[in-house]
Motif scaffolding. Structure first.
Motif, PDB file in Angstrom:
ATOM      1  N   PHE A   1      45.969  12.173 -14.694  1.00 49.05           N
ATOM      2  CA  PHE A   1      45.314  13.180 -15.266  1.00 49.05           C
ATOM      3  C   PHE A   1      46.055  13.818 -16.276  1.00 49.05           C
ATOM      4  N   ASN A   2      47.239  14.172 -15.866  1.00 49.81           N
ATOM      5  CA  ASN A   2      48.151  15.061 -16.789  1.00 49.81           C
ATOM      6  C   ASN A   2      48.407  14.364 -17.835  1.00 49.81           C
ATOM      7  N   ARG A   3      48.818  12.920 -17.602  1.00 47.39           N
ATOM      8  CA  ARG A   3      49.365  12.184 -18.857  1.00 47.39           C
ATOM      9  C   ARG A   3      48.189  11.933 -19.865  1.00 47.39           C
ATOM     10  N   VAL A   4      46.949  11.570 -19.162  1.00 44.36           N
ATOM     11  CA  VAL A   4      45.786  11.386 -20.120  1.00 44.36           C
ATOM     12  C   VAL A   4      45.174  12.659 -20.935  1.00 44.36           C
ATOM     13  N   LEU A   5      45.305  13.732 -20.184  1.00 43.22           N
ATOM     14  CA  LEU A   5      45.031  14.791 -20.974  1.00 43.22           C
ATOM     15  C   LEU A   5      46.103  15.311 -22.030  1.00 43.22           C
ATOM     16  N   HIS A   6      47.233  15.171 -21.715  1.00 44.27           N
ATOM     17  CA  HIS A   6      48.406  15.233 -22.788  1.00 44.27           C
ATOM     18  C   HIS A   6      47.914  14.486 -23.891  1.00 44.27           C
ATOM     19  N   ARG A   7      47.745  13.063 -23.664  1.00 44.49           N
ATOM     20  CA  ARG A   7      47.525  12.166 -24.639  1.00 44.49           C
ATOM     21  C   ARG A   7      46.391  12.607 -25.521  1.00 44.49           C
ATOM     22  N   ALA A   8      45.077  12.946 -25.040  1.00 45.78           N
ATOM     23  CA  ALA A   8      44.128  13.417 -25.423  1.00 45.78           C
ATOM     24  C   ALA A   8      44.047  14.191 -26.356  1.00 45.78           C
ATOM     25  N   ARG A   9      44.855  15.385 -25.960  1.00 46.91           N
ATOM     26  CA  ARG A   9      45.136  16.460 -26.848  1.00 46.91           C
ATOM     27  C   ARG A   9      46.053  16.180 -27.940  1.00 46.91           C
ATOM     28  N   LYS A  10      46.928  15.474 -27.830  1.00 47.85           N
ATOM     29  CA  LYS A  10      47.684  14.957 -28.934  1.00 47.85           C
ATOM     30  C   LYS A  10      47.008  14.153 -29.981  1.00 47.85           C
ATOM     31  N   ARG A  11      46.033  13.504 -29.476  1.00 53.92           N
ATOM     32  CA  ARG A  11      45.173  12.679 -30.311  1.00 53.92           C
ATOM     33  C   ARG A  11      44.278  13.642 -31.355  1.00 53.92           C
ATOM     34  N   PHE A  12      43.898  14.508 -30.551  1.00 51.62           N
ATOM     35  CA  PHE A  12      42.757  15.573 -31.018  1.00 51.62           C
ATOM     36  C   PHE A  12      43.930  16.224 -32.369  1.00 51.62           C
ATOM     37  N   GLN A  13      44.936  16.363 -31.816  1.00 57.89           N
ATOM     38  CA  GLN A  13      45.977  17.406 -32.818  1.00 57.89           C
ATOM     39  C   GLN A  13      46.219  16.485 -34.216  1.00 57.89           C
ATOM     40  N   GLU A  14      46.352  15.140 -33.859  1.00 54.92           N
ATOM     41  CA  GLU A  14      46.797  14.448 -35.082  1.00 54.92           C
ATOM     42  C   GLU A  14      45.426  14.196 -35.914  1.00 54.92           C
ATOM     43  N   LEU A  15      44.480  14.031 -35.235  1.00 60.31           N
ATOM     44  CA  LEU A  15      43.003  13.950 -36.062  1.00 60.31           C
ATOM     45  C   LEU A  15      42.648  15.008 -36.912  1.00 60.31           C
ATOM     46  N   TRP A  16      43.058  16.388 -35.999  1.00 57.62           N
ATOM     47  CA  TRP A  16      42.802  17.523 -36.666  1.00 57.62           C
ATOM     48  C   TRP A  16      43.746  17.765 -37.908  1.00 57.62           C
ATOM     49  N   MET A  17      45.095  17.324 -37.856  1.00 59.96           N
ATOM     50  CA  MET A  17      46.099  17.684 -38.872  1.00 59.96           C
ATOM     51  C   MET A  17      45.582  16.559 -40.172  1.00 59.96           C
ATOM     52  N   ALA A  18      45.188  15.306 -39.661  1.00 59.80           N
ATOM     53  CA  ALA A  18      44.836  14.292 -40.777  1.00 59.80           C
ATOM     54  C   ALA A  18      43.584  14.714 -41.618  1.00 59.80           C
ATOM     55  N   ARG A  19      42.601  15.439 -40.757  1.00 64.37           N
ATOM     56  CA  ARG A  19      41.205  16.054 -41.726  1.00 64.37           C
ATOM     57  C   ARG A  19      41.966  17.148 -42.402  1.00 64.37           C
ATOM     58  N   GLN A  20      42.727  18.089 -41.841  1.00 68.50           N
ATOM     59  CA  GLN A  20      43.026  19.282 -42.561  1.00 68.50           C
ATOM     60  C   GLN A  20      43.941  18.917 -43.767  1.00 68.50           C
ATOM     61  N   SER A  21      44.565  18.092 -43.718  1.00 67.51           N
ATOM     62  CA  SER A  21      45.598  17.629 -44.732  1.00 67.51           C
ATOM     63  C   SER A  21      44.634  16.697 -45.931  1.00 67.51           C
ATOM     64  N   ALA A  22      43.722  16.077 -45.602  1.00 67.14           N
ATOM     65  CA  ALA A  22      42.957  15.454 -46.496  1.00 67.14           C
ATOM     66  C   ALA A  22      41.835  16.416 -47.305  1.00 67.14           C
ATOM     67  N   ARG A  23      41.453  17.460 -46.657  1.00 62.02           N
ATOM     68  CA  ARG A  23      40.828  18.740 -47.171  1.00 62.02           C
ATOM     69  C   ARG A  23      41.669  19.202 -48.053  1.00 62.02           C
ATOM     70  N   SER A  24      42.618  19.973 -47.393  1.00 65.84           N
ATOM     71  CA  SER A  24      43.382  20.807 -48.475  1.00 65.84           C
ATOM     72  C   SER A  24      44.016  20.101 -49.699  1.00 65.84           C
ATOM     73  N   ARG A  25      44.097  19.066 -49.529  1.00 65.33           N
ATOM     74  CA  ARG A  25      44.614  18.249 -50.811  1.00 65.33           C
ATOM     75  C   ARG A  25      43.349  18.195 -51.791  1.00 65.33           C
ATOM     76  N   HIS A  26      42.397  18.243 -51.465  1.00 63.08           N
ATOM     77  CA  HIS A  26      41.281  18.135 -52.575  1.00 63.08           C
ATOM     78  C   HIS A  26      40.467  19.635 -52.734  1.00 63.08           C
ATOM     79  N   LEU A  27      41.027  20.622 -52.155  1.00 66.29           N
ATOM     80  CA  LEU A  27      40.311  21.953 -52.264  1.00 66.29           C
ATOM     81  C   LEU A  27      40.856  22.573 -53.551  1.00 66.29           C
TER      82      LEU A  27
END
Lengths: 249, 182
Positions: free
Chosen positions: B156-182
């Motif tokens: 559980f700890n490992r799966v949760l850790h990985r899930a949060r990291k995936r969320f973080q990466e997706l968040w960063m990718a989304r943010q960087s794509a947005r900020s480039r075009h704002l």
């Protein structure tokens, strides 16, 4: 306190959601306060927790059993959640903005490579070939930008990237190996029939992902394969598991 | 620490740079208000320098633990005092801490929340979405969530850790794509 234990025991998640006992929390904080790597994790987790709480009941599972919180016996849950959301979400935004600056740089390179490739393909399709291609003026880029995260899973569903506009950037975020071993990645994107769409060499965007920004015009509706080859600092290459995904329009 | 005892201001600046971010992270788990958190951050650094100048911490290895406990203690004391004031004046603590944010702050909050929802929905693995929602909302015990997914505690700890990291990466990718075009 070592990082393997922190990961195995889920200390970051437990800390942020206030699930640690006092002794463990004290020990973790003594480590955290001087560890940039754990601070990255905690700040991101604090932002996630704040954002999820901010979503309210729609984010909650259908069946939930409220459990007593260790703190704030006299404080109404909803009022407190709202104020926690405010503080943490804003704090996270600032921190993330700094981190994103670093990611952005890597992504710009990917974007430049994608655009160069798009122009090259456009030139090939032009008749007569001698005519110079003037780069088209881009229409305003739609927001949000389509993003697809590619992770290693055993699921049978093909991840789908939904694209609304015919041009403009789309982002593919590919999960890296853990722990990270490679300093850059050779990426080859091809259609399912093997036709190459895009190839390039990319540095990792962060400890956890390689982020590629490509033009939506390069990937019409269909199935695709993203092949990855990791390259160490000494130049040794290793073939990595590829990712299949679908583009829907 | 020796340099701080000798009154070297550059050493004090280095100390502040080293611990400032960590202090903020700790305070964010205790302080429920951004302004209070900022005040406590300054106060922690001020008291920290004062104590070090007075030679209260001698072993460098103990410094991180000292800084962490100082931040938490100051925050805890602040809320104890606030609660006392609230009780004395018959005001509710919750009301003190739940003052209306200004318009800009409200917009920032709403935008952050909207993005979290969007990124969460984009996570490719349903289990990741479910774990993050349930665990971070903090309404269910870890044992119950892991039982529902048939996971051991370590898994559980490992799966949760990985899930949060995936969320973080997706968040960063989304943010960087947005900020480039704002």
């Amino acid at each position: 306190m070592d990082h393997q234990r922190i990961e195995d025991d889920g200390l970051v998640e437990s800390y942020v959601t206030d699930r640690l006992g006092e002794a463990e929390r004290t020990e973790f904080e003594a480590h955290l306060v001087d560890c940039p790597q754990c601070l990255d994790q905690v700040e991101a987790a604090q932002g996630l927790a704040a954002g999820l709480r901010g979503l309210g009941p729609s984010a909650a599972p259908v069946e939930t059993l409220p459990t007593p919180r260790r703190r704030s016996p006299g404080v109404t849950g909803l009022a407190l959640a709202a104020s926690v959301v405010a503080a943490a979400a804003l704090g996270w935004g600032v921190t993330e903005q700094r981190r994103l600056g670093r990611v952005l740089e890597a992504e710009r390179e990917a974007r430049a490579a994608a655009e160069a490739r798009a122009q090259e393909l456009a030139r090939r399709q032009q008749e007569p070939p001698a005519a110079a291609v003037t780069p088209a003026v881009r229409p305003p880029v739609p927001i949000p930008v389509p993003v697809l995260m590619l992770v290693a899973t055993r699921g049978t569903d093909l991840p789908t990237l939904r694209i609304v506009e015919d041009s403009g950037p789309v982002v593919l975020s590919v999960e890296r190996e853990s722990p990270p071993r490679f300093s850059r990645y050779r990426v080859r994107l091809s259609r399912e029939d093997g036709t190459e769409v895009f190839t390039g060499l990319f540095p990792p965007s962060s400890r956890d992902a390689v982020v590629l920004a490509i033009d939506a015009g390069l990937i019409p509706k269909g199935n695709y394969v993203l092949a990855l080859e990791g390259e160490t600092a000494s130049g040794r290459r290793t073939q990595l598991p590829g990712h299949r995904f679908r583009v829907a329009r | 620490m020796r340099r701080i005892l000798d009154g070297e201001t550059a050493a004090e600046r280095e100390l502040v740079e080293r611990f400032s971010r960590g202090i903020r992270a700790i305070l964010r788990t205790v302080a429920r208000d951004a302004a209070v958190s900022d005040d406590l951050h300054q106060e922690t650094l001020r008291v920290l320098l004062e104590r070090l100048r007075a030679g209260e911490v001698r072993a460098p290895a103990q410094l991180p633990a000292f800084v962490a406990s100082l931040a938490r203690n100051l925050a805890t004391r602040h809320y104890q005092r606030a609660r006392k004031v609230a009780e004395d004046s018959t005001l509710r603590l919750a009301r003190l801490e739940d003052q209306e944010p200004d318009a800009l702050e409200r917009m920032s909050r709403a935008e952050e929340v909207r993005l979290v929802r969007q990124v969460l929905e984009e996570l490719p693995v349903e289990r990741d979405r479910d774990l993050l929602r349930r665990f971070y909302l903090g309404q269910e015990s870890k044992e119950r969530i892991q039982a529902d997914h048939g996971l051991s505690s370590l898994q559980f700890n490992r799966v949760l850790h990985r899930a949060r990291k995936r969320f973080q990466e997706l968040w960063m990718a989304r943010q960087s794509a947005r900020s480039r075009h704002l």
